[in-house]
Design a protein around this motif. Structure first.
Motif, short mmCIF file in Angstrom:
data_model
loop_
_atom_site.label_atom_id
_atom_site.label_comp_id
_atom_site.label_asym_id
_atom_site.label_seq_id
_atom_site.Cartn_x
_atom_site.Cartn_y
_atom_site.Cartn_z
N GLN A 1 10.02 8.64 -1.50
CA GLN A 1 9.43 8.95 -2.81
C GLN A 1 9.72 7.84 -3.81
O GLN A 1 8.86 7.49 -4.62
N MET A 2 10.91 7.26 -3.75
CA MET A 2 11.23 6.13 -4.64
C MET A 2 10.30 4.96 -4.32
O MET A 2 9.84 4.26 -5.23
N ALA A 3 10.03 4.75 -3.04
CA ALA A 3 9.14 3.66 -2.64
C ALA A 3 7.72 3.92 -3.15
O ALA A 3 7.05 2.99 -3.62
N VAL A 4 7.24 5.16 -3.06
CA VAL A 4 5.90 5.50 -3.57
C VAL A 4 5.83 5.18 -5.07
O VAL A 4 4.86 4.57 -5.54
N GLU A 5 6.84 5.59 -5.80
CA GLU A 5 6.86 5.33 -7.24
C GLU A 5 6.87 3.84 -7.54
O GLU A 5 6.15 3.36 -8.43
N TRP A 6 7.68 3.08 -6.79
CA TRP A 6 7.75 1.63 -6.98
C TRP A 6 6.41 0.97 -6.66
O TRP A 6 5.88 0.18 -7.45
N ILE A 7 5.83 1.30 -5.52
CA ILE A 7 4.57 0.70 -5.09
C ILE A 7 3.45 1.04 -6.08
O ILE A 7 2.59 0.20 -6.37
N GLU B 1 0.87 -1.18 0.00
CA GLU B 1 0.00 0.00 0.00
C GLU B 1 0.90 1.22 0.00
O GLU B 1 2.04 1.17 0.48
N LEU B 2 0.40 2.33 -0.53
CA LEU B 2 1.22 3.54 -0.59
C LEU B 2 1.71 3.98 0.79
O LEU B 2 2.81 4.51 0.91
N ASN B 3 0.93 3.70 1.83
CA ASN B 3 1.37 4.10 3.17
C ASN B 3 2.50 3.21 3.70
O ASN B 3 3.00 3.45 4.80
N ASP B 4 2.94 2.22 2.93
CA ASP B 4 4.11 1.42 3.29
C ASP B 4 5.42 2.09 2.87
O ASP B 4 6.50 1.63 3.23
N ALA B 5 5.34 3.17 2.12
CA ALA B 5 6.53 3.77 1.51
C ALA B 5 7.59 4.17 2.54
O ALA B 5 8.78 3.90 2.34
N ASP B 6 7.19 4.80 3.64
CA ASP B 6 8.18 5.22 4.64
C ASP B 6 8.88 4.01 5.24
O ASP B 6 10.10 4.02 5.43
N ARG B 7 8.13 2.95 5.52
CA ARG B 7 8.73 1.74 6.10
C ARG B 7 9.69 1.08 5.10
O ARG B 7 10.77 0.61 5.49
#
Length: 176
Positions: free
Chosen positions: A47-53, A17-23
């Motif tokens: 931000q890289m995690a948001v893009e990946w997810i 989920e997008l809210n996993d990005a920080d973790r």
């Protein structure tokens, strides 16, 4: 088709989920993870995690990739990822990473086995390939625990650098 949730004795595999990005960014702050994978840059930002997810759902719908968050049932904490970053009809290449503090507990073989068994039963996967950088002993151990057979060493271009990888494969059917 909806991406199903998968459970094992200790783990839950679920879509990111997008809210996993920080973790994700926290877990990937360890340079050794980037050093031992072919496609995780360092440093890794939220931000890289948001893009990946944000790519996962479309890739699953198009049947070209399948990515799962690995969550510890006891703590409900995201600890890594297991995936088929390359998926084509009945063949898939397995990929994975795990936060450093979770290494050595058997989580990755448990998660990878669950993903492979799910893919055999529900997605028609009949061949699984795994690759690891020649110096990545932890990944070699995971792949050996999965029972994949060694095929060969080869050289791949990774981030513009020619690196040696070990290749494994298994024909799967009744599960791994």
């Amino acid at each position: 088709m909806k991406q199903e949730r998968i459970e094992t004795e200790r783990l839950i595999l679920r879509p990111f989920e997008l809210n996993d990005a920080d973790r994700v960014a926290v877990l990937l702050r360890e340079k050794c993870i980037s050093d031992m994978t072919a496609n995780i840059p360092y440093p890794y930002s939220p931000q890289m995690a948001v893009e990946w997810i944000s790519l996962h759902q479309d890739a699953f719908k198009e049947r070209i990739a399948l990515v799962y968050a690995i969550v510890d049932k006891r703590s409900d904490e995201l600890i890594g990822a297991v995936s088929f970053p390359l998926w084509d009809d009945n063949e898939a290449v397995i990929g994975y990473w795990l936060g450093v503090e979770y290494w050595g507990n058997g989580y990755m073989p448990e998660a990878a086995t669950a993903l492979i068994n799910f893919a055999v039963s529900y997605l028609g996967i009949s061949k699984v390939t795994a690759l690891h950088l020649v110096e990545n002993d932890q990944s070699r151990s995971v792949i050996q625990n999965l029972g994949l057979s060694y095929i060969e060493n080869r050289f791949d271009l990774i981030d513009g650098v020619r690196r040696e990888v070990c290749c494994y494969q298994a024909i799967v059917g009744a599960g791994v």
